[in-house]
Motif scaffolding. Structure first.
Motif, PDB file in Angstrom:
ATOM      1  N   GLY A  68       0.956  -1.099  -0.213  1.00  0.00           N
ATOM      2  CA  GLY A  68      -0.027   0.156  -0.083  1.00  0.00           C
ATOM      3  C   GLY A  68       0.815   1.228   0.237  1.00  0.00           C
ATOM      4  O   GLY A  68       0.536   2.092  -0.774  1.00  0.00           O
ATOM      5  N   THR A  69       1.932   1.367   0.952  1.00  0.00           N
ATOM      6  CA  THR A  69       2.804   2.329   0.772  1.00  0.00           C
ATOM      7  C   THR A  69       3.535   2.678  -0.524  1.00  0.00           C
ATOM      8  O   THR A  69       3.462   3.860  -0.826  1.00  0.00           O
ATOM      9  CB  THR A  69       3.930   2.272   1.942  1.00  0.00           C
ATOM     10  OG1 THR A  69       3.227   1.964   3.368  1.00  0.00           O
ATOM     11  CG2 THR A  69       4.812   3.578   1.970  1.00  0.00           C
ATOM     12  N   SER A 104      -3.427   3.094  -9.138  1.00  0.00           N
ATOM     13  CA  SER A 104      -2.130   2.764  -8.216  1.00  0.00           C
ATOM     14  C   SER A 104      -2.605   3.280  -6.698  1.00  0.00           C
ATOM     15  O   SER A 104      -2.539   2.490  -5.763  1.00  0.00           O
ATOM     16  CB  SER A 104      -0.793   3.528  -8.743  1.00  0.00           C
ATOM     17  OG  SER A 104      -0.411   2.877  -9.630  1.00  0.00           O
ATOM     18  N   PHE A 105      -3.414   4.408  -6.846  1.00  0.00           N
ATOM     19  CA  PHE A 105      -3.929   4.911  -5.651  1.00  0.00           C
ATOM     20  C   PHE A 105      -4.962   3.896  -5.067  1.00  0.00           C
ATOM     21  O   PHE A 105      -5.015   3.744  -3.772  1.00  0.00           O
ATOM     22  CB  PHE A 105      -4.701   6.445  -5.689  1.00  0.00           C
ATOM     23  CG  PHE A 105      -5.354   6.897  -4.569  1.00  0.00           C
ATOM     24  CD1 PHE A 105      -4.526   7.359  -3.568  1.00  0.00           C
ATOM     25  CD2 PHE A 105      -6.732   6.772  -4.541  1.00  0.00           C
ATOM     26  CE1 PHE A 105      -5.218   7.994  -2.573  1.00  0.00           C
ATOM     27  CE2 PHE A 105      -7.521   7.434  -3.147  1.00  0.00           C
ATOM     28  CZ  PHE A 105      -6.517   7.959  -2.217  1.00  0.00           C
ATOM     29  N   LYS A 106      -5.837   3.381  -5.884  1.00  0.00           N
ATOM     30  CA  LYS A 106      -7.057   2.683  -5.681  1.00  0.00           C
ATOM     31  C   LYS A 106      -6.696   1.125  -4.888  1.00  0.00           C
ATOM     32  O   LYS A 106      -6.893   0.825  -3.977  1.00  0.00           O
ATOM     33  CB  LYS A 106      -7.855   2.231  -6.768  1.00  0.00           C
ATOM     34  CG  LYS A 106      -9.132   1.565  -6.564  1.00  0.00           C
ATOM     35  CD  LYS A 106     -10.162   1.638  -7.761  1.00  0.00           C
ATOM     36  CE  LYS A 106     -11.290   0.808  -7.650  1.00  0.00           C
ATOM     37  NZ  LYS A 106     -11.080  -0.653  -7.590  1.00  0.00           N
ATOM     38  N   TYR A 130       0.926   4.218  -2.927  1.00  0.00           N
ATOM     39  CA  TYR A 130       0.851   5.631  -2.674  1.00  0.00           C
ATOM     40  C   TYR A 130       2.089   6.308  -3.174  1.00  0.00           C
ATOM     41  O   TYR A 130       1.810   7.535  -3.701  1.00  0.00           O
ATOM     42  CB  TYR A 130       0.628   5.861  -1.238  1.00  0.00           C
ATOM     43  CG  TYR A 130      -0.817   5.670  -0.831  1.00  0.00           C
ATOM     44  CD1 TYR A 130      -1.928   5.744  -1.390  1.00  0.00           C
ATOM     45  CD2 TYR A 130      -1.009   5.130   0.545  1.00  0.00           C
ATOM     46  CE1 TYR A 130      -3.246   5.493  -1.069  1.00  0.00           C
ATOM     47  CE2 TYR A 130      -2.453   4.581   0.901  1.00  0.00           C
ATOM     48  CZ  TYR A 130      -3.324   5.082   0.172  1.00  0.00           C
ATOM     49  OH  TYR A 130      -4.865   4.665   0.498  1.00  0.00           O
ATOM     50  N   GLY A 156      -3.490   1.055  -3.675  1.00  0.00           N
ATOM     51  CA  GLY A 156      -2.843   1.290  -2.106  1.00  0.00           C
ATOM     52  C   GLY A 156      -3.757   1.388  -1.246  1.00  0.00           C
ATOM     53  O   GLY A 156      -3.733   0.771   0.229  1.00  0.00           O
ATOM     54  N   ARG A 157      -5.141   1.983  -1.359  1.00  0.00           N
ATOM     55  CA  ARG A 157      -6.141   2.111  -0.267  1.00  0.00           C
ATOM     56  C   ARG A 157      -6.605   0.726   0.016  1.00  0.00           C
ATOM     57  O   ARG A 157      -6.767   0.383   1.214  1.00  0.00           O
ATOM     58  CB  ARG A 157      -7.181   2.921  -1.124  1.00  0.00           C
ATOM     59  CG  ARG A 157      -8.598   3.380  -0.142  1.00  0.00           C
ATOM     60  CD  ARG A 157      -9.528   4.007  -0.683  1.00  0.00           C
ATOM     61  NE  ARG A 157     -10.123   3.266  -1.761  1.00  0.00           N
ATOM     62  CZ  ARG A 157     -10.768   3.852  -2.867  1.00  0.00           C
ATOM     63  NH1 ARG A 157     -11.075   5.144  -2.631  1.00  0.00           N
ATOM     64  NH2 ARG A 157     -11.058   3.049  -3.754  1.00  0.00           N
ATOM     65  N   THR A 167       1.891   6.907  -6.916  1.00  0.00           N
ATOM     66  CA  THR A 167       0.720   7.511  -7.247  1.00  0.00           C
ATOM     67  C   THR A 167       1.259   8.978  -7.379  1.00  0.00           C
ATOM     68  O   THR A 167       1.139   9.746  -8.268  1.00  0.00           O
ATOM     69  CB  THR A 167      -0.606   7.479  -6.278  1.00  0.00           C
ATOM     70  OG1 THR A 167      -1.000   5.946  -6.382  1.00  0.00           O
ATOM     71  CG2 THR A 167      -1.603   8.600  -6.709  1.00  0.00           C
ATOM     72  N   VAL A 168       2.025   9.554  -6.305  1.00  0.00           N
ATOM     73  CA  VAL A 168       2.352  10.863  -6.053  1.00  0.00           C
ATOM     74  C   VAL A 168       3.449  11.023  -7.212  1.00  0.00           C
ATOM     75  O   VAL A 168       3.492  12.130  -7.879  1.00  0.00           O
ATOM     76  CB  VAL A 168       2.979  11.226  -4.646  1.00  0.00           C
ATOM     77  CG1 VAL A 168       3.563  12.616  -4.626  1.00  0.00           C
ATOM     78  CG2 VAL A 168       1.955  10.896  -3.562  1.00  0.00           C
TER      79      VAL A 168
END
Length: 213
Positions: free
Chosen positions: A87-88, A191-193, A91, A195-196, A94-95
């Motif tokens: 997950g990290t 990727s964000f999805k 994130y 990670g969440r 994503t950034v």
């Protein structure tokens, strides 16, 4: 179901998880290499995503091995730790993709070529479709919610492959640079999805946030 049949199916499930890990490593190396060489952000991001999927795949392999040894589908601390690391990493990816995408749009950056994006995404679509099919088939035969959930979550990799293919084909036929960046933003969204969902699974016994997809 006889024990021999169950063992054969579990061996196949282990083989599928190993194939997933090996494939993602190879895909990641090739995608990052050509992504850097051809200056295509969507392909580079796709490659980094593949490496993050390797961490997730190790957790899945551990889970299947545990099911084979004692039939336990409850998530243990090793899997939870792997999910938090995954997950990290998602994130962070994503950034990085969001910042790079907007920067590329700002300077009107254009890739050298997106040919390899078309090739790699096409191969990935075929591979992920086969993996989803066989994982689901094994999961259904074993009546294993965990393996079925893994098959459903593999669909995210398939969606990413389609995004890469569309972005790569779009740039090839139009030459519009921001199409590659828009494709990168699509990969950033998933990727964000992911990670969440990784953190949701790590903090609960939920097998996969995409179970019903």
């Amino acid at each position: 179901m006889q024990n021999s049949d169950r063992n054969s199916l579990l061996k196949l499930a282990l083989a599928l998880s190993i194939i997933t890990i090996i494939y993602n490593i190879i895909e990641g190396v090739i995608s990052i290499f050509f992504g850097l060489q051809d200056e295509t952000l969507s392909l580079f991001g796709f490659g980094v995503d593949s490496f993050v999927e390797v961490i997730s795949g190790i957790g899945i392999f551990h889970m299947v091995l545990k099911i084979k040894n004692n039939g336990n589908e409850t998530r243990d601390e090793f899997e939870r730790k792997a999910l938090r690391i995954t997950g990290t990493a998602f994130y962070i990816l994503t950034v990085g993709l969001v910042i790079s995408s907007f920067y590329n749009i700002w300077i009107n950056h254009k890739p050298e070529t997106t040919f390899w994006g078309i090739v790699i995404s096409s191969i990935s679509i075929i591979t992920m479709t086969l993996l989803i099919y066989y994982k689901k088939k094994v999961g259904d035969a074993l009546n294993s919610e965990a393996i079925i959930a893994d098959a459903n979550c593999t669909k995210t990799c398939l969606y990413l492959s389609f995004i890469l293919l569309i972005a790569s084909v779009g740039y090839t036929f139009t030459g519009i640079g921001y199409i590659d960046s828009v494709g990168s933003l699509g990969i950033a969204y998933f990727s964000f999805k992911e990670g969440r969902e990784s953190f949701e699974k790590a903090n609960s016994d939920k097998l996969c946030s995409c179970d019903n997809h």
